[in-house]
Design an enzyme around this catalytic site. Structure first.
Site, PDB file in Angstrom:
ATOM      1  CG  ASP A   1     -11.419   0.294  32.225  1.00  0.00           C
ATOM      2  OD1 ASP A   1     -10.484  -0.299  32.791  1.00  0.00           O
ATOM      3  OD2 ASP A   1     -11.257   1.283  31.483  1.00  0.00           O
TER       4      ASP A   1
ATOM      5  CD  GLU B   1      -4.957   1.356  27.154  1.00  0.00           C
ATOM      6  OE1 GLU B   1      -5.469   2.272  27.829  1.00  0.00           O
ATOM      7  OE2 GLU B   1      -5.356   0.185  27.187  1.00  0.00           O
TER       8      GLU B   1
ATOM      9  CG  ASP C   1     -11.753 -10.077  36.486  1.00  0.00           C
ATOM     10  OD1 ASP C   1     -11.903  -9.290  35.528  1.00  0.00           O
ATOM     11  OD2 ASP C   1     -11.529  -9.693  37.644  1.00  0.00           O
TER      12      ASP C   1
END
Ligand SMILES: C[S@@+](CC[C@H](N)C(=O)[O-])C[C@H]1O[C@@H](n2cnc3c(N)ncnc32)[C@H](O)[C@@H]1O
Length: 236
Positions: free
Chosen positions: A140, A91, A176
């Site tokens: 992202d 990250e 999603d």
């Protein structure tokens, strides 16, 4: 706020740039302390040559990677549920790194190491067949067509994942964003080293066993994106 960092790697001979946010709100005092005291003990510094994950986790029988763990909700949970597996968390966002450091500290997790730069830089250093699992959860989305090439899934990253995963290892990808689900399938179906374990459309939307929504998934639901794709691929 987008921050462009040049990347030393080549994608089909072309330089690959990394786009993402590295810092946001100021860290609070406890997080500052963990950044100063705990992060140096856990942070992975890339060697010139190969990075053998077995050397990072003495005595662990399995090794896994999570790319873009955000606040680390999933990573800290699977690390505490699987003490015999060493987890590499990648990250770049300081707020997320600080959150995971808090969880590692609170739960006294001894099986997590952190890489704080573009995950692809680490992947290319790993030896072939050195990982037992990989997770890419809600990467992202980069919804605009002109930004699609910034998505983490690309022929280069998939080839690297295929190289570093052991035969039989599982790669989980959740999103999603339907367009990113299609994008990933289109890319991975061209990569013959992965078998699609969730090919029936109905099974795409069934969360993984024991799943708990990540921070980003909760945000998606609040914003009305009610359906996710939970894909699972196996390195053949
Ligand atoms: C949309 S967020 C999702 C975070 C988390 N997985 C979740 O579900 O809540 C995507 C995260 O991936 C991180 N990220 C993006 N590209 C990355 C890269 N190349 N290497 C490591 N992290 C990356 C971003 O900083 C961001 O925190």
């Amino acid at each position: 706020m987008s921050d462009k960092h040049s990347h030393p790697l080549n994608v089909n001979g072309e330089p690959r740039a990394f786009f993402g946010r590295r810092s946001g709100k100021r860290l609070h005092k406890g997080q500052d302390r963990l950044y100063a005291e705990l992060l140096p003990a856990l942070e992975i510094k890339l060697p010139e040559a190969t990075l053998d994950p077995a050397m990072l986790f003495a005595g662990k029988s399995r090794r896994a990677i999570e790319v873009g763990y955000g606040g680390g909700e999933h990573l800290s949970r699977v690390a505490s549920e699987n003490p015999d597996t060493g987890f590499i968390g990648c990250e770049v966002f300081s707020g997320g790194i600080a959150k995971l450091l808090e969880a590692i500290d609170e739960r006294e997790l001894g099986n997590v190491r952190l890489f704080t730069d573009d995950a692809l830089k680490l992947l290319v250093k790993l030896p072939p067949a050195s990982l037992d699992a990989a997770f890419l959860l809600y990467p992202d989305p980069w919804p605009k067509s002109r930004h699609h090439k910034r998505r983490f899934i690309s022929p280069t990253t998939l080839a690297e994942l295929a190289r570093v995963l052991k035969p039989g290892a599982v790669f989980r990808f959740a999103t999603d964003i339907e367009d990113y689900a299609n994008w990933t399938l289109a890319h991975i179906l061209r990569e013959p080293t992965f078998r699609f374990l969730t090919p029936e459309p109905g099974s795409w939307h069934v969360p993984y066993p024991g799943w708990q929504p990540t921070r980003y998934e909760q945000k998606a639901r609040r914003e009305g994106r009610m359906i996710s794709f939970y894909f699972e691929f196996q390195r053949v």
